[in-house]
Design a protein around this motif. Structure first.
Motif, PDB file in Angstrom:
ATOM      1  N   PRO A 109       0.993  -1.132   0.163  1.00  0.00           N
ATOM      2  CA  PRO A 109       0.260   0.102   0.111  1.00  0.00           C
ATOM      3  C   PRO A 109       0.956   1.375  -0.278  1.00  0.00           C
ATOM      4  O   PRO A 109       1.838   1.080   0.594  1.00  0.00           O
ATOM      5  N   VAL A 110       0.656   2.252  -0.497  1.00  0.00           N
ATOM      6  CA  VAL A 110       0.961   3.952  -0.858  1.00  0.00           C
ATOM      7  C   VAL A 110       0.087   4.464  -0.737  1.00  0.00           C
ATOM      8  O   VAL A 110      -0.823   4.949  -1.176  1.00  0.00           O
ATOM      9  N   ILE A 111       0.469   5.624   0.560  1.00  0.00           N
ATOM     10  CA  ILE A 111      -0.645   6.866   0.984  1.00  0.00           C
ATOM     11  C   ILE A 111       0.093   7.924   0.373  1.00  0.00           C
ATOM     12  O   ILE A 111       1.322   8.123   0.883  1.00  0.00           O
ATOM     13  N   ILE A 112      -0.585   9.010  -0.388  1.00  0.00           N
ATOM     14  CA  ILE A 112      -0.581   9.965  -0.700  1.00  0.00           C
ATOM     15  C   ILE A 112      -1.234  10.881  -0.786  1.00  0.00           C
ATOM     16  O   ILE A 112      -2.819  10.805  -0.693  1.00  0.00           O
ATOM     17  N   LEU A 113      -0.586  12.078   0.111  1.00  0.00           N
ATOM     18  CA  LEU A 113      -1.123  12.956   0.977  1.00  0.00           C
ATOM     19  C   LEU A 113      -1.198  14.038  -0.181  1.00  0.00           C
ATOM     20  O   LEU A 113      -0.082  14.923  -0.120  1.00  0.00           O
ATOM     21  N   ALA A 114      -2.317  15.235  -0.139  1.00  0.00           N
ATOM     22  CA  ALA A 114      -2.862  15.730  -0.414  1.00  0.00           C
ATOM     23  C   ALA A 114      -1.923  17.247   0.704  1.00  0.00           C
ATOM     24  O   ALA A 114      -2.864  17.352   1.240  1.00  0.00           O
ATOM     25  N   LYS A 115      -1.187  17.846   0.886  1.00  0.00           N
ATOM     26  CA  LYS A 115      -0.631  19.390   1.677  1.00  0.00           C
ATOM     27  C   LYS A 115      -2.050  19.844   1.257  1.00  0.00           C
ATOM     28  O   LYS A 115      -2.196  20.264  -0.128  1.00  0.00           O
ATOM     29  N   ASP A 116      -2.605  20.971   2.907  1.00  0.00           N
ATOM     30  CA  ASP A 116      -3.149  22.148   2.208  1.00  0.00           C
ATOM     31  C   ASP A 116      -2.639  23.387   2.036  1.00  0.00           C
ATOM     32  O   ASP A 116      -3.048  24.160   0.747  1.00  0.00           O
ATOM     33  N   LYS A 117      -1.242  23.099   2.278  1.00  0.00           N
ATOM     34  CA  LYS A 117      -0.498  24.416   2.146  1.00  0.00           C
ATOM     35  C   LYS A 117       0.903  23.507   1.166  1.00  0.00           C
ATOM     36  O   LYS A 117       1.496  22.753   1.767  1.00  0.00           O
ATOM     37  N   LYS A 118       1.122  24.578   0.529  1.00  0.00           N
ATOM     38  CA  LYS A 118       2.955  23.891  -0.600  1.00  0.00           C
ATOM     39  C   LYS A 118       3.977  24.599  -0.174  1.00  0.00           C
ATOM     40  O   LYS A 118       4.422  25.585   0.252  1.00  0.00           O
ATOM     41  N   GLU A 119       4.322  23.318   1.571  1.00  0.00           N
ATOM     42  CA  GLU A 119       5.838  23.927   1.656  1.00  0.00           C
ATOM     43  C   GLU A 119       6.226  22.566   1.910  1.00  0.00           C
ATOM     44  O   GLU A 119       5.551  21.417   1.843  1.00  0.00           O
ATOM     45  N   PHE A 120       7.559  22.693   2.287  1.00  0.00           N
ATOM     46  CA  PHE A 120       8.313  21.325   2.910  1.00  0.00           C
ATOM     47  C   PHE A 120       7.801  21.120   4.333  1.00  0.00           C
ATOM     48  O   PHE A 120       8.200  22.333   5.257  1.00  0.00           O
ATOM     49  N   TRP A 121       7.739  20.153   4.691  1.00  0.00           N
ATOM     50  CA  TRP A 121       7.134  19.417   6.136  1.00  0.00           C
ATOM     51  C   TRP A 121       8.921  19.251   7.006  1.00  0.00           C
ATOM     52  O   TRP A 121       9.855  18.984   6.012  1.00  0.00           O
ATOM     53  N   SER A 122       9.051  20.025   7.809  1.00  0.00           N
ATOM     54  CA  SER A 122      10.268  19.161   8.819  1.00  0.00           C
ATOM     55  C   SER A 122      10.062  17.991   9.426  1.00  0.00           C
ATOM     56  O   SER A 122      10.997  17.536   9.896  1.00  0.00           O
ATOM     57  N   ARG A 123       8.903  17.802   9.610  1.00  0.00           N
ATOM     58  CA  ARG A 123       8.237  16.047  10.736  1.00  0.00           C
ATOM     59  C   ARG A 123       7.402  15.467   9.926  1.00  0.00           C
ATOM     60  O   ARG A 123       6.031  16.627   9.138  1.00  0.00           O
ATOM     61  N   LEU A 124       7.084  14.601   9.839  1.00  0.00           N
ATOM     62  CA  LEU A 124       5.862  13.919   9.450  1.00  0.00           C
ATOM     63  C   LEU A 124       4.312  13.409  10.471  1.00  0.00           C
ATOM     64  O   LEU A 124       3.446  14.140  10.033  1.00  0.00           O
ATOM     65  N   LEU A 125       4.937  13.697  11.852  1.00  0.00           N
ATOM     66  CA  LEU A 125       4.064  12.914  12.661  1.00  0.00           C
ATOM     67  C   LEU A 125       4.179  14.665  13.588  1.00  0.00           C
ATOM     68  O   LEU A 125       5.115  15.207  14.022  1.00  0.00           O
ATOM     69  N   LYS A 126       2.567  14.548  14.297  1.00  0.00           N
ATOM     70  CA  LYS A 126       3.075  14.996  15.793  1.00  0.00           C
ATOM     71  C   LYS A 126       4.587  14.816  16.844  1.00  0.00           C
ATOM     72  O   LYS A 126       4.666  15.423  17.226  1.00  0.00           O
ATOM     73  N   HIS A 127       4.275  13.403  17.333  1.00  0.00           N
ATOM     74  CA  HIS A 127       4.731  12.915  18.150  1.00  0.00           C
ATOM     75  C   HIS A 127       5.461  11.595  16.895  1.00  0.00           C
ATOM     76  O   HIS A 127       5.402  10.937  16.417  1.00  0.00           O
ATOM     77  N   LYS A 128       6.547  11.541  18.587  1.00  0.00           N
ATOM     78  CA  LYS A 128       7.330  10.371  18.157  1.00  0.00           C
ATOM     79  C   LYS A 128       7.201   8.908  17.907  1.00  0.00           C
ATOM     80  O   LYS A 128       6.509   8.449  18.808  1.00  0.00           O
TER      81      LYS A 128
END
Length: 1258
Positions: free
Chosen positions: A1188-1207
């Motif tokens: 399975p491959v999940i493709i998330l469409a970002k709300d804003k076009k920018e690079f994220w510094s991390r994927l999740l809020k928590h480790k």
């Protein structure tokens, strides 16, 4: 048939080679005619006329093509069509030259009828009865053996090609024609010696003689599988194919003793085999040779029962196989064992079996028709039951194959030919024979077989009658003149008798197909039919007419016993299923539950040390060690005990002598043995059987019971009224069966309970409790299975014990699935369009959104996209579960690949199984028809929803709808919008009632209900009311199973206990008035508007529900998958590192993603709170490379510094995609570390996260 000379054109393998037949004969045309044909064809098609250019092309089309290699026009067949960049390319087969060539469509012409008069010149041949073999090496055992193979070995093909190249003449003897294949014995002349290629390949261990699978099965069932099945009335010559291999025949000479009959050829073979093989086998040849020479061969009809064994052994003498020289003595012993072993059988009257088709009392034409349909000969049951049925005697047949109509159709058809015995019957229209089947599907099968085999006899004009509840339909039934056989069901027959009671005044033969099922489903109706038949045959003018009842089934019962005593006259009872014979013989069945370690002590308690009468007990074990252990224990208890097992074969004779001695009253003899010793001992007078070891199969169980057959009761013997006052031990026969059931055999508890219920024996309460636990455990193991289809359609599953599907509602699995921005509605009215009709009440289709139909928008975009030729990119390599586009009937569909053929079965254009995800149907297409589907067309979830119309079911306890109803509903509703009210929704299925077709009258500005689906079904008379349908499903929903292993389920349950925002009052019937709920409890989601649970109830039950959930979590483990991720400016791609998943779900929210799936028996869940928001409507989950491959469409076009809020240690960055955007990424180089942790249990995951001092990758 004489030899025909051939010229080889093309060789693929010995199973497929193309030839031209030379000389003259039925398959040969003049060489000059073919030359004239090709000359005229080239003159005609060289004119380049537009009229002969084809408008359309399709596979299998006959045409004329221009061959660049031959520089001429040739007749051809289109095999496949391939779309290239600017033109279509077809693969064509030249039928006169046996060549495959690629042809452009501009070089294809319509085949003019004048050029199709001559048959195709290239004929497809294959070696008759010759199958490939290969050498299989077992490195563990350091051994090798020759085994059958699916395809020809390259060495075999090379040898075959070299053999044909080095010959001066090639001849063939035609044996059979199947489709376009000519089956032949091929002979080549090499240096003036004639060699049979078939036998030469077998002798060189490149091939073996074999028959079809059906022939082998029938042969195995036959009492004497080695005997020939030749028909005396056939004028064709019988020639043994193995004779062609002998040296004198290779010189082109024929031995004087070689005659056309079996006896002459057999005696010749015996003499020759003795000369060749006597020195090698040290005098051990005679029995083997006799076993070899008992088969025959006929031109055009393969009737040899065991050619593989016989011919291979014959060739063994000429070319011994060095890999099997030590096995000759063993094979001889095994063959002798087969001869001596006779399958057990129980008869009420003496019957002389007819084990070959030649000796059966059937019509000659009927025998030939059976042979044409590859029926080798009667099996064990048929060899005993055909003679009495063909004589017109009352018969009962109980067999494992009791559902096979051929047990009675051939002999009944044979007896119906004796027209003279029916002269005393009234001269009016009406059937002579009546066949009653348990359901419409079986009745349809029997009717088709009657039409098929009835052609061999005088015209019987069989009729199939299936009537519904509509009385007018029964009144209007009219039989065609001369109808002598009717096939029907019990309920249909009684409806017919209400209006046509005089129709059956000529009835003589009454046949019950699957009589056990008839009595279990419609016993009242069957006895009503029997009473009517009894009155009909007692009329005086019918005294000389035959009257016969035939009952065929798989299980004996008390109803069948009553049938034999009250309605049959001296019936013949044939029982080949020994476990059923024990019920017929009134054997007392006892089941003793115990632990495996306590079996010896329980056994000693069971044995009667001081019997009032002489007793003979057999104790069956599964191993030599168990035999010795039981023998010592019983002998130490002062009981006369014997033992027999394979390691003391010399002891057999002594054991049999002791067993057969006469014993006085009070003596108890015990014999401990293994199952493999039973055939050698031939014991049938035991009074008790103890199953110390659980039987390996029902047939083994039956074979054990057969050892008491001398003590079986004959139920046909008249008993006095005092029998009812006897004790339990006296009511049963002398025979008794005791089964020890331990915890190691728990999986068989359900089958044991079902058998005890069938025997009406006393069932221990602990067995019922144990079986209930086993069924509970089995149901827990069906978590990954779909909800039972019968449960969904009618609310009840009749075979719940053996049904492989799920019968419980699970909160997480059966939650409503996502359609677009919203889930499937749980209540209210909706507009639906049925697109795929499964049966009268079960459909797949779409729910129409009147405000914004997203599928209509998607369909329009797909048409616009694929109309451009450059966008139709064919798929070269498909992936399982991946989505593709398909053009069909002017529409473009989204399809998902379900099955791909194995690599060894793939050809240039192979078929794949697909599902139309927006319609619900499945099908097969060639892979070249699939197009790459852009990601934007995969975002919208599958739109197909399953609809089930409530509160209606088939009549007469049928489990399937009559095809007549399904066809009617299909034509009436497919593709038309309907209004429906949702009663219940589970997963992807919604139950609706009513479902109506609404027609708008534009002139009157109003709408009318054109029809109601449920009312239409009821009006046809094929359906009946089912008021318990939804009630049964609602019971399951009120007590659903909870997947506490998934974190989301717990969260949803906790949220459901919190106060909701106020909801305005609404009209339940209005689809627009259904508001979107902010938070819904799982129970309310499952129950929809029918749920009676209130918010206060949820709050009161919250602690107990949470406690149950926590307890369930401790027993079930949920695994967190390993996840790799990378990003671009506008999307994030997440790879879930698990393969071969099923039942997966992915739910998107504004700030989180929840993914769940099964892989094998493990359940994976990933509940991820994201670092930033996403567009849930544009985010998708697809399957690529089986992952399975999940493709998330970002709300804003920018690079994220991390994927999740928590480790989370299971989530790591995918450094394979690092260099593509290293300059733009905010990640410091070298600061990340990929974790390759395996799937962790949630509790372990939390500990790992807290203790880890490494920076997380998200």
């Amino acid at each position: 048939m004489k030899m025909i000379e051939v010229l080889i054109l093309k060789i693929e393998d010995p199973g497929c080679f193309w030839v031209i037949i030379k000389g003259c004969g039925p398959f040969v045309d003049s060489e000059m005619e073919y030359k004239k044909l090709h000359t005229e064809m080239n003159q005609f098609y060289n004119r380049d006329m537009e009229e002969v250019k084809p408008l359309t092309l399709e596979e299998g089309q006959v045409c004329v093509v221009f061959c660049q290699e031959l520089k001429c026009w040739c007749r051809a067949v289109v095999k496949s069509i391939l779309f290239c960049a600017d033109h279509y390319l077809t693969e064509c087969f030249l039928v006169d030259y046996a060549k495959y060539i690629p042809v452009k469509t501009k070089n294809i012409r319509v085949a003019v009828e004048a050029f199709m008069q001559l048959p195709y010149r290239a004929k497809k041949f294959r070696l008759y009865c010759t199958k490939p073999v290969t050498l299989r090496i077992d490195f563990c055992e350091d051994a090798a053996e020759i085994v059958p193979a699916k395809r020809w070995d390259s060495a075999a093909i090379q040898y075959f090609q070299n053999l044909l190249k080095g010959t001066t003449q090639i001849e063939a003897k035609l044996c059979a024609i199947e489709d376009d294949n000519f089956d032949v014995y091929l002979y080549v002349t090499i240096k003036d010696e004639k060699v049979c290629v078939n036998d030469d390949l077998v002798a060189k261990n490149f091939a073996s003689y074999a028959v079809t699978k059906e022939d082998t099965v029938n042969s195995a069932k036959s009492q004497k599988p080695w005997s020939s099945l030749s028909l005396k009335s056939s004028p064709e010559k019988v020639i043994n194919p193995a004779l062609a291999l002998w040296p004198m025949l290779m010189q082109g000479k024929v031995h004087n003793n070689l005659e056309t009959g079996d006896d002459a050829s057999n005696s010749f073979l015996e003499k020759t085999c003795k000369k060749i093989a006597a020195p090698a086998l040290n005098g051990k040849t005679e029995s083997t040779v006799r076993a070899t020479v008992g088969f025959s061969f006929k031109e055009n009809i393969n009737i040899s029962a065991q050619p593989t064994v016989q011919v291979n052994r014959l060739l063994q003498f000429l070319n011994p196989d060095p890999l099997k020289t030590d096995d000759i003595h063993y094979e001889q012993q095994e063959f002798q064992k087969i001869i001596t072993e006779q399958p057990p059988i129980v008869l009420s009257n003496k019957i002389e079996p007819r084990s070959t088709l030649e000796t059966t009392p059937l019509l000659v034409d009927l025998k030939k028709e059976l042979l044409r349909n590859k029926f080798l000969g009667p099996n064990l049951t048929e060899s005993y039951c055909w003679p009495p049925i063909a004589r017109g005697c009352d018969s009962v047949v109980i067999s494992h194959d009791g559902n096979d109509p051929l047990l009675y159709i051939p002999p009944v058809l044979t007896f119906l030919q004796s027209g003279s015995c029916y002269k005393s019957l009234p001269t009016r229209n009406g059937p002579i024979a009546l066949i009653i089947c348990p359901g419409w599907r079986k009745a349809q099968l029997v009717f088709e077989l009657l039409e098929k085999y009835g052609r061999c006899s005088r015209p019987l004009r069989p009729v199939l009658i299936l009537l519904g509840l509509n009385k007018e339909e029964a009144k209007n039934v009219k039989l065609q003149r001369g109808c002598e056989v009717i096939v029907t069901t019990p309920h249909s027959l009684l409806r017919l008798l209400e209006h046509h009671s005089l129709l059956f005044r000529r009835l003589c033969h009454l046949v019950f197909d699957e009589v056990d099922n008839l009595f279990s489903e419609a016993s009242k109706q069957i006895f009503s039919i029997l009473e009517y038949y009894k009155k009909t045959i007692t009329v005086e003018e019918r005294e000389s007419a035959p009257h016969q009842i035939v009952a065929v089934g798989s299980h004996w019962s008390k109803h069948i016993e009553h049938l034999t005593k009250e309605f049959m006259n001296d019936p013949y009872i044939v029982i080949t299923a020994m476990e059923e014979a024990s019920i017929y013989g009134n054997v007392q069945q006892v089941v003793q539950l115990c632990l495996n370690c306590e079996r010896i002590s329980v056994l000693l308690q069971i044995l009667d040390f001081t019997p009032s009468k002489a007793q003979k007990t057999l104790i069956f074990t599964n191993s030599v060690d168990e035999t010795e252990m039981v023998y010592k224990a019983v002998k130490s208890s002062s009981i006369f005990c014997l033992k027999v097992h394979k390691e003391i074969e010399f002891h057999f004779k002594y054991a049999v002598e002791q067993w057969k001695k006469f014993f006085s009253s009070g003596t108890h003899v015990v014999l401990v043995l293994t199952d493999d010793c039973m055939p050698s001992l031939g014991i049938t007078d035991a009074t008790c059987v103890v199953h110390f070891s659980f039987p390996a199969s029902p047939r083994v169980f039956g074979a054990r019971l057969h050892s008491m057959s001398d003590n079986f009761q004959n139920v046909l013997q008249k008993t006095n009224t005092a029998t009812t006052l006897k004790s339990v031990d006296q009511v049963y026969s002398k025979a008794k069966s005791i089964l020890l059931l331990t915890e190691r055999n728990g999986c068989h508890a359900v089958g044991v309970l079902r058998y005890l219920e069938h025997t009406e024996a006393k069932i221990p309460p602990e067995l019922c409790d144990f079986t209930a636990g086993v069924l509970e455990a089995k149901e827990d193991m069906k978590l990954a299975r779909p909800l039972c289809q019968y449960l969904k359609r009618s609310g009840v599953c009749k075979n719940m014990r053996i049904c492989p599907n799920r019968h419980r509602v699970h909160l997480q699995i059966d939650l409503p699935q996502k359609m677009s921005d919203h889930t499937i509605p749980m209540a209210g009215c909706v507009t639906i369009v049925p697109l795929h009709i499964v049966d009268a009440t079960n459909y797949f289709g779409r729910i129409i959104d009147k405000q914004k139909d997203q599928y209509a928008i998607l369909a329009g975009e797909m048409i616009e996209y694929f109309e451009k030729a450059r966008n139709k990119v064919c798929v070269e390599m498909v992936e399982k579960l991946a989505l593709y586009g398909l053009h069909e009937e002017g529409l473009f569909h989204r399809v998902q690949v379900l099955e791909i053929p194995p690599k060894e079965e793939k050809c240039f254009f192979y078929n794949v199984t697909i599902r139309y995800i927006d319609e619900g149907r499945t099908g097969q297409v060639q892979v070249r028809q699939l197009f790459h589907l852009p990601t934007r067309f995969q975002i919208l979830p599958p739109q197909a929803v399953e609809f089930i119309v409530c509160r209606v079911k088939p009549i007469d306890n049928e489990i399937e709808w009559n095809p007549k109803v399904t066809r009617y509903i299909h034509h009436k509703i497919r593709g038309k919008p309907h209004e429906a009210k949702i009663v219940l929704a589970l997963g992807n299925t919604i139950w609706v009632e009513p479902m109506v077709r609404v027609t708008k009258l534009s002139d009157l500005k109003t709408s009318i209900n054109e029809y109601n689906i449920r009312s239409e079904i009821l009006s046809m008379g094929m359906g009946t009311d089912n008021p318990e349908h939804i009630k049964q499903l609602q019971k399951l929903c009120k007590h659903p199973k909870m997947l506490a292993v998934e974190e989301k389920t717990l969260q949803t349950l906790m949220l459901s206990f919190t106060p909701k925002r106020s909801v305005p009052e609404r009209d339940a019937d209005s689809p627009q008035s259904v508001p979107e709920r902010d938070v819904a409890s799982p129970h309310s989601l499952l129950m929809g508007e029918n749920s009676q649970m209130t918010l206060e109830n949820h709050q009161c039950d919250a602690p107990s529900e949470l406690k149950k959930a926590e307890e369930s979590t401790q027993h079930r483990k949920c695994f967190y998958p390993e996840i790799k991720w990378f990003q671009k400016e506008d999307i994030v791609t997440m790879k879930i590192k698990i393969r071969n998943i099923h039942d997966y779900k992915c739910e998107f929210f504004g700030d989180k993603v929840v993914f769940s799936a099964f892989s094998g028996d493990k359940f994976y869940v990933a509940d991820m709170e994201l670092h930033a928001n996403i567009l849930k409507g544009k985010s998708i989950c697809v399957i690529k490379n089986e992952e399975p491959v999940i493709i998330l469409a970002k709300d804003k076009k920018e690079f994220w510094s991390r994927l999740l809020k928590h480790k989370n240690p299971n989530v790591s960055f995918d450094f394979e995609h690092w260099e593509d955007f290293e300059d733009k990424s905010p990640f410091p180089v070298g600061a990340q570390k990929a974790y390759h942790s395996t799937a962790l249990i949630p509790e372990e995951m939390e500990e790992s996260s807290e203790d880890s001092g490494t920076e997380s990758d998200d």
